[in-house]
Scaffold this motif. Structure first.
Motif, PDB file in Angstrom:
ATOM      1  N   GLY A 208      41.462  28.566  35.046  1.00  0.00           N
ATOM      2  CA  GLY A 208      42.640  28.239  34.267  1.00  0.00           C
ATOM      3  C   GLY A 208      42.777  29.050  33.001  1.00  0.00           C
ATOM      4  N   SER A 209      41.702  29.702  32.564  1.00  0.00           N
ATOM      5  CA  SER A 209      41.795  30.518  31.351  1.00  0.00           C
ATOM      6  C   SER A 209      42.405  31.856  31.715  1.00  0.00           C
ATOM      7  N   PRO A 210      43.110  32.491  30.745  1.00  0.00           N
ATOM      8  CA  PRO A 210      43.767  33.771  31.055  1.00  0.00           C
ATOM      9  C   PRO A 210      42.778  34.864  31.378  1.00  0.00           C
ATOM     10  N   GLY A 211      41.529  34.761  30.957  1.00  0.00           N
ATOM     11  CA  GLY A 211      40.581  35.834  31.223  1.00  0.00           C
ATOM     12  C   GLY A 211      40.082  35.882  32.648  1.00  0.00           C
ATOM     13  N   LEU A 212      40.178  34.761  33.385  1.00  0.00           N
ATOM     14  CA  LEU A 212      39.661  34.750  34.750  1.00  0.00           C
ATOM     15  C   LEU A 212      40.611  35.415  35.730  1.00  0.00           C
ATOM     16  N   GLY A 213      41.910  35.379  35.455  1.00  0.00           N
ATOM     17  CA  GLY A 213      42.886  35.973  36.367  1.00  0.00           C
ATOM     18  C   GLY A 213      42.618  37.438  36.667  1.00  0.00           C
ATOM     19  N   PRO A 214      42.430  38.290  35.626  1.00  0.00           N
ATOM     20  CA  PRO A 214      42.143  39.709  35.916  1.00  0.00           C
ATOM     21  C   PRO A 214      40.854  39.900  36.724  1.00  0.00           C
ATOM     22  N   LEU A 215      39.832  39.081  36.428  1.00  0.00           N
ATOM     23  CA  LEU A 215      38.594  39.206  37.206  1.00  0.00           C
ATOM     24  C   LEU A 215      38.838  38.832  38.673  1.00  0.00           C
ATOM     25  N   GLN A 216      39.651  37.800  38.904  1.00  0.00           N
ATOM     26  CA  GLN A 216      39.948  37.413  40.279  1.00  0.00           C
ATOM     27  C   GLN A 216      40.735  38.502  40.996  1.00  0.00           C
ATOM     28  N   ALA A 217      41.657  39.138  40.296  1.00  0.00           N
ATOM     29  CA  ALA A 217      42.424  40.215  40.918  1.00  0.00           C
ATOM     30  C   ALA A 217      41.513  41.369  41.306  1.00  0.00           C
ATOM     31  N   ARG A 218      40.570  41.715  40.438  1.00  0.00           N
ATOM     32  CA  ARG A 218      39.641  42.807  40.760  1.00  0.00           C
ATOM     33  C   ARG A 218      38.747  42.418  41.941  1.00  0.00           C
ATOM     34  N   ALA A 219      38.261  41.172  41.945  1.00  0.00           N
ATOM     35  CA  ALA A 219      37.405  40.731  43.045  1.00  0.00           C
ATOM     36  C   ALA A 219      38.171  40.696  44.361  1.00  0.00           C
ATOM     37  N   ALA A 220      39.440  40.299  44.300  1.00  0.00           N
ATOM     38  CA  ALA A 220      40.244  40.242  45.525  1.00  0.00           C
ATOM     39  C   ALA A 220      40.427  41.630  46.118  1.00  0.00           C
ATOM     40  N   ARG A 221      40.599  42.643  45.266  1.00  0.00           N
ATOM     41  CA  ARG A 221      40.751  44.011  45.780  1.00  0.00           C
ATOM     42  C   ARG A 221      39.481  44.477  46.495  1.00  0.00           C
ATOM     43  N   LEU A 222      38.357  43.981  46.049  1.00  0.00           N
ATOM     44  CA  LEU A 222      37.105  44.379  46.676  1.00  0.00           C
ATOM     45  C   LEU A 222      36.918  43.740  48.050  1.00  0.00           C
ATOM     46  N   LEU A 223      37.544  42.595  48.269  1.00  0.00           N
ATOM     47  CA  LEU A 223      37.298  41.855  49.513  1.00  0.00           C
ATOM     48  C   LEU A 223      37.686  42.641  50.754  1.00  0.00           C
ATOM     49  N   SER A 224      38.772  43.387  50.678  1.00  0.00           N
ATOM     50  CA  SER A 224      39.273  44.050  51.890  1.00  0.00           C
ATOM     51  C   SER A 224      38.325  45.101  52.412  1.00  0.00           C
ATOM     52  N   SER A 226      34.853  45.114  51.578  1.00  0.00           N
ATOM     53  CA  SER A 226      33.467  44.679  51.478  1.00  0.00           C
ATOM     54  C   SER A 226      32.955  44.172  52.817  1.00  0.00           C
ATOM     55  N   PRO A 227      31.663  44.311  53.069  1.00  0.00           N
ATOM     56  CA  PRO A 227      31.083  43.743  54.295  1.00  0.00           C
ATOM     57  C   PRO A 227      31.067  42.229  54.209  1.00  0.00           C
ATOM     58  N   PRO A 228      30.936  41.551  55.340  1.00  0.00           N
ATOM     59  CA  PRO A 228      30.954  40.076  55.328  1.00  0.00           C
ATOM     60  C   PRO A 228      29.913  39.453  54.411  1.00  0.00           C
ATOM     61  N   SER A 229      28.794  40.136  54.206  1.00  0.00           N
ATOM     62  CA  SER A 229      27.735  39.550  53.384  1.00  0.00           C
ATOM     63  C   SER A 229      28.137  39.430  51.922  1.00  0.00           C
ATOM     64  N   LEU A 230      29.181  40.144  51.475  1.00  0.00           N
ATOM     65  CA  LEU A 230      29.626  40.078  50.089  1.00  0.00           C
ATOM     66  C   LEU A 230      30.809  39.140  49.897  1.00  0.00           C
ATOM     67  N   VAL A 231      31.531  38.833  50.999  1.00  0.00           N
ATOM     68  CA  VAL A 231      32.783  38.081  50.860  1.00  0.00           C
ATOM     69  C   VAL A 231      32.533  36.685  50.309  1.00  0.00           C
ATOM     70  N   GLU A 232      31.604  35.972  50.920  1.00  0.00           N
ATOM     71  CA  GLU A 232      31.394  34.583  50.524  1.00  0.00           C
ATOM     72  C   GLU A 232      30.931  34.453  49.070  1.00  0.00           C
ATOM     73  N   PRO A 233      29.912  35.213  48.610  1.00  0.00           N
ATOM     74  CA  PRO A 233      29.536  35.068  47.198  1.00  0.00           C
ATOM     75  C   PRO A 233      30.627  35.499  46.237  1.00  0.00           C
ATOM     76  N   LEU A 234      31.416  36.514  46.596  1.00  0.00           N
ATOM     77  CA  LEU A 234      32.527  36.911  45.727  1.00  0.00           C
ATOM     78  C   LEU A 234      33.544  35.775  45.594  1.00  0.00           C
TER      79      LEU A 234
END
Length: 974
Positions: A208-224, A226-234
């Motif tokens: 809910g804090s404004p600082g988490l949104g950019p981190l989530q956007a960066r992590a989401a870009r990595l998901l596509s 990344s191997p399956p072993s990284l998806v769940e912890p991300l």
């Protein structure tokens, strides 16, 4: 009820498909429900097609154990966090721990040090992997496989950073090397960060804090990427399940459009986006790829989606549906598994899901229709080919199946026209009130004549008194019990100490997979008397008779002083418990029981094919045992009658009495001459069945002259060397085909979609013998010469079938013949590959560096000091083959032979390449399957020792080499 007969079994199969039990899915009766593996060999039959127990190994190419998304640890080194990986942590974590306790990951929280300290929990770094950004200490600890020290060092590093999550994203975004399958340092670091964050007070931006949104956007870009072993912890570290739904949905759609269907479904499952995604779009490509297990997990916990999935699969079962139309919508879905989506195969999957999801059968009408059509095929075979059903019983069951369905009525008429003449079609149409307009012209004319003249009386059945077992007691000694007073009158007789009681059940035959009728009749036989307990009357709730029935049966089963006989007792007791809820614990109450089916199995295994293979129909199950011991089989004509009908017909009463009383006579015969079948001498006093090592030849009651003639004929049969033994197996005998190839026989096997008539063509053209297990036996036998077609007992394991076939045809097998032919493709031409060349080929194929990877395989291949791998005293494996030279390989594709065959290197463990004493490998020139020396020769020689010919002289002294193992999961792990 005799479980050896196709009564309650799935009788819905096409008799022409080669499935004796009438399996509507083409004969996969015991096995994996998703495939029909039949019977799934719990003993790990090495020749039964079991990838985990293949004595010659599993081919190095592909995924020998099945679906990489279905929880198959051996096939997905990277781990599949959504696939239910039973081996633990998909990131290579030795503890297999999921600190967040995500139910979708199926791994419990744990400590990274809880794994095997001697194994390689994360794997070794692949050459060229970008380690920039990792402290050298972490790299060293990860490479040295020191999980506890790695954890301590990583946690110190996380504590020193202002925001470890941001630093981790910087590290992953800066990675230059492409991701590879297998464990990685990044995956292990992600797991440790997740655990560290859970152990700390909230740090950095929160939900809910404004600082988490950019981190989530960066992590989401990595998901596509990344191997399956990284998806769940991300997903968990950055709380992506609570991120902006629009951006997450866009990511899933992009993966789907790129053809990454599995990744899209896995990510949608992790982010809980199922209700916002189109089920048909997400599931269809995976169904085309035989990934139904992943789709099941996708809809888990969503009843609405489960109903929609069932409706989708049911729509694929409708008449005239072309699954190719769906396949053309998803050209990126490859490889396709369309043969598993045929209506007769898909029907089994739909019925399984209907039961699992607890849905009404009415929700899958097309599947119900397909199941009923299969039942009609079976009934038409029983009535018009075997002749084992009366017209009255046949019409009664068919009327209930067809109902008012015009489609089923039309298919029934086609079946009748293909199996009978016009007069029979007309009589059936009259009995079933089928529309005259649908009949062929000749049948319609005959129908009009019957209506005018009346239906002629059915011809009296032929007297078969001298052909079948006859009840040896008078009719007055067969009593039907339908009240508590009658039960009380006979209780003392049944519970007399030392008494021997035979037990059997009858029930209405079932022709629907979801319809399991309760038992209708319980037969109890003692010397000189048979009691028939009417369960439909006695088991009515809130009645004194029901309490009396349950009390009598409970006391009978739990009394160890009374010997209880049965044939397939476990199944009978389960059905009895279903009929009387008060007897729910009946299977556990049994004391002093003897199942003659177990005794029969031992006799049958030692006997090989039963005499009289050319007769039709042939006895099976209890009927066959009665024939062997008492000289005549049971008459099973009433087996498929309606046992819910009251009053029961006289023929039904006599059949039920004989079915139980014959057990007593078989038991007495075996007890009087136990040595004839190698049974324990105190069998009459001990209710325990004999062990498997006590199997023996069948005690057949045949005249002495006939027995001598049979023995003399068998002794005069010419001996055939196994390498000259050429056969063709139908699609139901894949395991037998592998077993015979293992022993050196030349075996062709029909595929699951091939017509059984193809076997006759191949047999005539190539001079092969036909081996079949199902109903086409009589058709095939008529198309080849005498002695060129054999029916194989489908209830035996593949190794037992192979022994029976070899004995029947007097085939000679020597230890040198074992593994002389490839089990996968039937080729008998091997090439020998040096260890150096194999190491070079594995490296060029793009797999992990053999010098640093494969620790798990290496640990599995470890032998005790002084024990050379594959040492089998007295046996030597050295097939005649030449060395493969590097010049024979294609320059453009180094792992491809000159004939175009590509070597299957993907599953060759690097640890095998470093095995001490391993000098060379073998490869099949036909399919490219790779083998290496192992310990299989001794195991297979021991398994088939009773059919192996003795060598002419003593074995040569000294160590011997063993046969090849197949690349892939170690087949010696039983």
């Amino acid at each position: 009820m005799d479980p050896g007969q196709p009564v309650g079994a799935d009788p819905a199969g096409d008799p022409a498909s080669g499935d004796a039990a009438g399996d509507p899915a083409g004969g996969d009766s015991a096995g994996d429900p998703a495939n029909g593996d039949a019977a799934g060999d719990p003993a790990g039959d090495p020749a039964n097609g079991d990838a985990a127990s293949d004595p010659a190994g599993v081919p190095a190419g592909g995924d020998p154990t099945g679906d990489p998304t279905g929880g198959d640890a051996a096939s997905d080194p990277a781990g599949d966090p959504a696939g239910g990986d039973p081996t633990g942590d998909p990131a290579g974590d030795p503890a297999g721990a999921d600190p967040a306790g995500d139910p979708a990951s199926e791994d419990a929280a744990g400590d990274p040090t809880g794994g095997d300290p001697t194994g390689d929990p994360a794997g070794s770094p692949a050459p060229g992997q970008d380690m920039l950004g990792f402290p050298p200490a972490l790299q060293a600890l990860w490479s040295a496989r020191q999980p506890q020290q790695f954890k301590e060092e990583a946690w110190r590093g996380f504590a020193a950073l202002d925001d470890p999550r941001t630093a981790l994203l910087d590290l992953l975004e800066g990675r230059a090397a492409p991701w590879r399958k297998g464990p990685s340092l990044e995956a292990w670091l992600l797991r440790e960060l997740e655990r560290w964050l859970q152990a700390q007070p909230p740090l950095g931006p929160s939900q809910g804090s404004p600082g988490l949104g950019p981190l989530q956007a960066r992590a989401a870009r990595l998901l596509s990427d990344s191997p399956p072993s990284l998806v769940e912890p991300l997903v968990r570290i950055f709380q992506l399940q609570d991120a902006d739904r629009g951006s997450m949905l866009a990511l899933v759609h992009r993966l789907h459009q790129e053809g990454k269907f599995k990744e899209a479904v896995m990510l949608g499952t992790k982010l809980r986006l199922q209700l916002e995604l189109d089920l048909d779009m997400m599931s269809a490509p995976l169904l085309l790829q035989d990934q139904l297990g992943l789709v099941e997990r996708y809809v888990q916990g969503f009843p609405g989606l489960q109903r929609r999935l069932l409706a989708l699969l049911d729509s694929w079962c409708r008449p005239g549906f072309d699954v190719g139309v769906v396949a053309r919508r998803f050209p990126q879905a490859a490889p396709l598994a369309l043969e598993k989506l045929r209506p007769r195969v898909l029907t089994r999957q739909v019925l399984r899901l209907q039961k699992r999801f607890g849905l009404d059968p009415a929700s899958c009408p097309h599947t119900v229709a397909q199941q009923r059509l299969a039942a009609l095929r079976y009934l038409c075979y029983k009535r018009f080919v075997e002749g084992s059903m009366s017209q009255e019983d046949w019409a009664d069951f068919v009327r209930g199946l067809v109902g008012s369905s015009e489609w089923l009525q039309g298919r029934l008429l086609r079946l009748l026209a293909s199996r009978t003449d016009a007069a029979t079609v007309a009589r059936c149409a009259l009995d079933l009130s089928l529309p005259e307009a649908w009949l062929p012209a000749t049948a319609a004319t005959e129908l009009r004549r019957l209506r005018l003249q009346g239906r002629p009386a059915e011809a009296p059945s032929q007297d078969t008194t001298g052909c079948y077992y006859q009840l040896p007691i008078a009719r007055k000694d067969v009593h039907v019990l339908a009240s508590w007073e009658e039960l009380a009158r006979h209780e003392a007789e049944l519970l007399q100490p030392g008494q021997v009681v035979a037990l059997d059940l009858e029930w209405r035959p079932s022709f629907g997979a979801w319809d399991r009728p309760p038992a209708s009749l319980l037969q109890l036989a003692v010397r000189g008397r048979v009691l028939l307990l009417d369960l439909l009357t006695l088991s009515r709730p809130e009645a004194q008779a029901a309490r009396a029935l349950c009390g009598l049966v409970s006391r009978l089963l739990s009394d160890p002083s009374v010997t209880k006989l049965g044939y397939g007792m476990a199944g009978d007791l389960k059905r009895l418990a279903a009929a009387c809820p008060a007897l729910a614990h009946a299977p556990q109450q049994l004391q002093g029981g003897l199942d003659l089916q177990l005794v029969h199995g031992q006799i049958r295994e030692a006997a090989g094919p039963a005499p009289g293979e050319a007769r039709a129909p042939e006895p099976r199950g209890l009927s066959l045992l009665v024939q062997w011991v008492l000289g005549r089989p049971l008459d099973k004509a009433q087996q498929l009658s309606n046992w819910d009908r009251r009053p029961l017909a006289e023929g039904q009463l006599l059949y039920a009495a004989a079915d139980a009383y014959c057990l007593l006579e078989v038991y007495w015969a075996l007890c009087s001459q136990p040595a004839r079948v190698h049974l324990p001498g105190d069998l009459a006093r001990s209710p325990e069945p004999p062990g498997p090592q006590e199997a023996a030849a069948p005690p057949q009651q045949v005249p002495e002259a006939e027995a001598e003639a049979e023995a003399e004929a068998e002794a005069q049969a010419p001996e055939i060397p196994v390498r000259a033994f050429r056969v063709v197996c139908d699609s139901m005998l894949q395991g037998l085909a592998r077993s015979l190839r293992l022993l050196g026989a030349d075996v062709l096997a029909l595929g699951s979609g091939e017509d059984h008539r193809r076997a006759a063509e191949v047999a005539r053209q190539e001079g092969r013998i036909i081996l079949t297990s199902g109903l086409p036996y009589h058709t095939l036998r008529s198309q080849v010469g005498d002695g060129r077609c054999l029916r194989v007992d489908c209830s035996l394991k593949a190794t037992q079938q192979a022994k029976a076939v070899l004995r029947h045809f007097n085939v000679r097998v020597s230890p040198a013949d074992i593994f002389s032919r490839c089990q996968a493709c039937n080729c008998d031409q091997y090439l020998k590959v040096s260890q150096g060349l194999m190491t070079q080929l594995v490296g060029l194929s793009g797999q992990e560096d053999p010098s640093s990877a494969g620790d798990q395989a290496q640990s599995q291949d470890t032998r005790e000091p002084g024990s050379a791998p594959g040492e089998t005293p007295g046996l030597t494996y050295d097939p005649p083959c030449r060395w493969l030279e590097a010049a024979e390989l294609r320059a453009s594709a180094p792992a491809t032979l000159g004939n175009g065959t590509r070597l299957q290197l993907a599953g060759v463990p690097a640890g095998v390449l470093r095995r001490p004493g391993l000098r060379h490998f073998f490869c099949c020139s036909g399919c490219g399957k790779v083998f290496w020396e192992g310990s299989h020769l001794g195991r297979m020689a021991s398994q088939f020792q009773d059919v192996l010919a003795r060598p002419p002289g003593p074995p040569a002294p000294g160590p011997a080499r063993s046969p090849p193992e197949g690349a892939g999961p170690r087949p010696d792990r039983q």
